[in-house]
Design an enzyme around this catalytic site. Sequence first.
Site, PDB file in Angstrom:
ATOM      1  CG  ASP A 208      -1.769   1.233   1.369  1.00  0.00           C
ATOM      2  OD1 ASP A 208      -2.383   1.615   0.346  1.00  0.00           O
ATOM      3  OD2 ASP A 208      -1.848   1.839   2.450  1.00  0.00           O
ATOM      4  CB  SER A 209       0.249   4.810  -0.480  1.00  0.00           C
ATOM      5  OG  SER A 209      -0.814   4.930   0.457  1.00  0.00           O
TER       6      SER A 209
ATOM      7  CE1 TYR B 287       2.570   5.130  -3.538  1.00  0.00           C
ATOM      8  CE2 TYR B 287       1.116   3.314  -4.083  1.00  0.00           C
ATOM      9  CZ  TYR B 287       2.378   3.784  -3.788  1.00  0.00           C
ATOM     10  OH  TYR B 287       3.430   2.903  -3.749  1.00  0.00           O
ATOM     11  N   GLY B 288      -2.906   9.003  -3.494  1.00  0.00           N
ATOM     12  CA  GLY B 288      -4.202   9.499  -3.996  1.00  0.00           C
ATOM     13  C   GLY B 288      -4.124  10.803  -4.747  1.00  0.00           C
TER      14      GLY B 288
ATOM     15  CB  CYS C 106      -3.211   0.633  -2.390  1.00  0.00           C
ATOM     16  SG  CYS C 106      -3.242   2.368  -2.819  1.00  0.00           S
ATOM     17  CG  ASN C 107      -9.655   1.125  -2.470  1.00  0.00           C
ATOM     18  OD1 ASN C 107     -10.646   0.535  -2.860  1.00  0.00           O
ATOM     19  ND2 ASN C 107      -9.260   1.046  -1.211  1.00  0.00           N
ATOM     20  CB  THR C 108      -4.877   5.065  -5.067  1.00  0.00           C
ATOM     21  OG1 THR C 108      -5.707   5.597  -4.032  1.00  0.00           O
ATOM     22  CG2 THR C 108      -4.529   6.149  -6.045  1.00  0.00           C
TER      23      THR C 108
ATOM     24  CD  GLU D 191       1.022   6.376   5.811  1.00  0.00           C
ATOM     25  OE1 GLU D 191       0.012   5.804   5.404  1.00  0.00           O
ATOM     26  OE2 GLU D 191       2.111   5.813   6.020  1.00  0.00           O
TER      27      GLU D 191
ATOM     28  CB  CYS E  18      -9.175   5.153   0.888  1.00  0.00           C
ATOM     29  SG  CYS E  18      -7.486   5.427   1.484  1.00  0.00           S
ATOM     30  CB  THR E  19      -6.695   0.121   2.339  1.00  0.00           C
ATOM     31  OG1 THR E  19      -5.552   0.834   1.848  1.00  0.00           O
ATOM     32  CG2 THR E  19      -7.248  -0.775   1.254  1.00  0.00           C
ATOM     33  CG  HIS E  20      -4.667   5.160   4.648  1.00  0.00           C
ATOM     34  ND1 HIS E  20      -4.211   4.649   3.463  1.00  0.00           N
ATOM     35  CD2 HIS E  20      -3.567   5.588   5.325  1.00  0.00           C
ATOM     36  CE1 HIS E  20      -2.881   4.782   3.417  1.00  0.00           C
ATOM     37  NE2 HIS E  20      -2.473   5.342   4.530  1.00  0.00           N
TER      38      HIS E  20
HETATM   39  N1  DGL Z   1      -4.704   3.474   1.028  1.00  0.00           N
HETATM   40  C1  DGL Z   1      -4.737   3.865  -0.328  1.00  0.00           C
HETATM   41  C2  DGL Z   1      -6.062   3.576  -1.008  1.00  0.00           C
HETATM   42  O1  DGL Z   1      -6.688   2.602  -0.656  1.00  0.00           O
HETATM   43  C3  DGL Z   1      -4.082   5.148  -0.755  1.00  0.00           C
HETATM   44  C4  DGL Z   1      -4.207   6.338   0.070  1.00  0.00           C
HETATM   45  C5  DGL Z   1      -3.232   7.370  -0.421  1.00  0.00           C
HETATM   46  O2  DGL Z   1      -2.041   7.075  -0.378  1.00  0.00           O
HETATM   47  O3  DGL Z   1      -3.656   8.427  -0.902  1.00  0.00           O
HETATM   48  O4  DGL Z   1      -6.475   4.273  -1.897  1.00  0.00           O
END
Ligand code: DGL
Length: 268
Positions: free
Chosen positions: A8-9, A40-41, A72-74, A154, A189-191
Amino acid sequence: MSTIGVFDSGVGGLSVLRALLREIPDAHFVYVADSAYAPYGERTAEEVTERSQRITAQLRQQFPLDAVVVACNTATALAIDALRLTHHDLPFIGVEPALKPAAALSRTRHIGVMATRGTLASARFHKLQSRLEHGEHPPHFHSQPCDGLADAIERGDQALTRILCERYVAALQAKATAQAPIDTLVLGCTHYPFEAPLLQSLCGPSVHLVETGAPVARRTREVLHERRLAPAHARPDLLLLTTGAPEALSAVATRWLGTTTPAGHWTC
Ligand code: DGL
């Protein structure tokens, strides 16, 4: 036993890893938090693809991987097709906003989707959404780009996390109507699952929160089973690596996974 790479990011993918550890307790996991390049988003598709390719290539050089979970969704939205093309011999399991389960759950047909700007702008997300927007009572997806939220989570900045959650939930509620309120909220988003208690309290108890950790873990187990993967390796069960600060990843992993495994720095 199988060896599974998960990346993931940053720390968000630990929400997926938590589900993976429950679903496949006998596998070996190597988790990479690309915290030096998070979030990453708000990066371009090219940047996210480049990071995803580098991480996967380096993981493969160092570990006998049987599968990779893009937690990570992104990165799934922007890079999984390219990863599959480059590594056609390796199964990739991605994470996508759970629009389909949300559509099945929603009674008001108004569904909120919280995700990064990159995920929401991607062709993959639009395709997923338009596949579901049909039928007699089509679901209405109200998307909310949550700039800064993954980054605040984060960094463990609880004050900013609260402010942003309040702002984005209010914005979503304003998009629906009193007659047809949002009754289902997709955590895309996994966060975000780590802030589920806060989001639930802001939305109220009648709103269903939907995330993807458990289905992704089930799918990973199926993929391993289909491929009859069972190589045994003498490695630790869980390896936590980060391109950022190891203490930060260790602290979050202890809090969220209950593990005392120390994280290591990884240059990539
Ligand atoms: N956790 C990531 C996701 O699921 C990315 C969040 C990020 O880095 O912007 O999209």
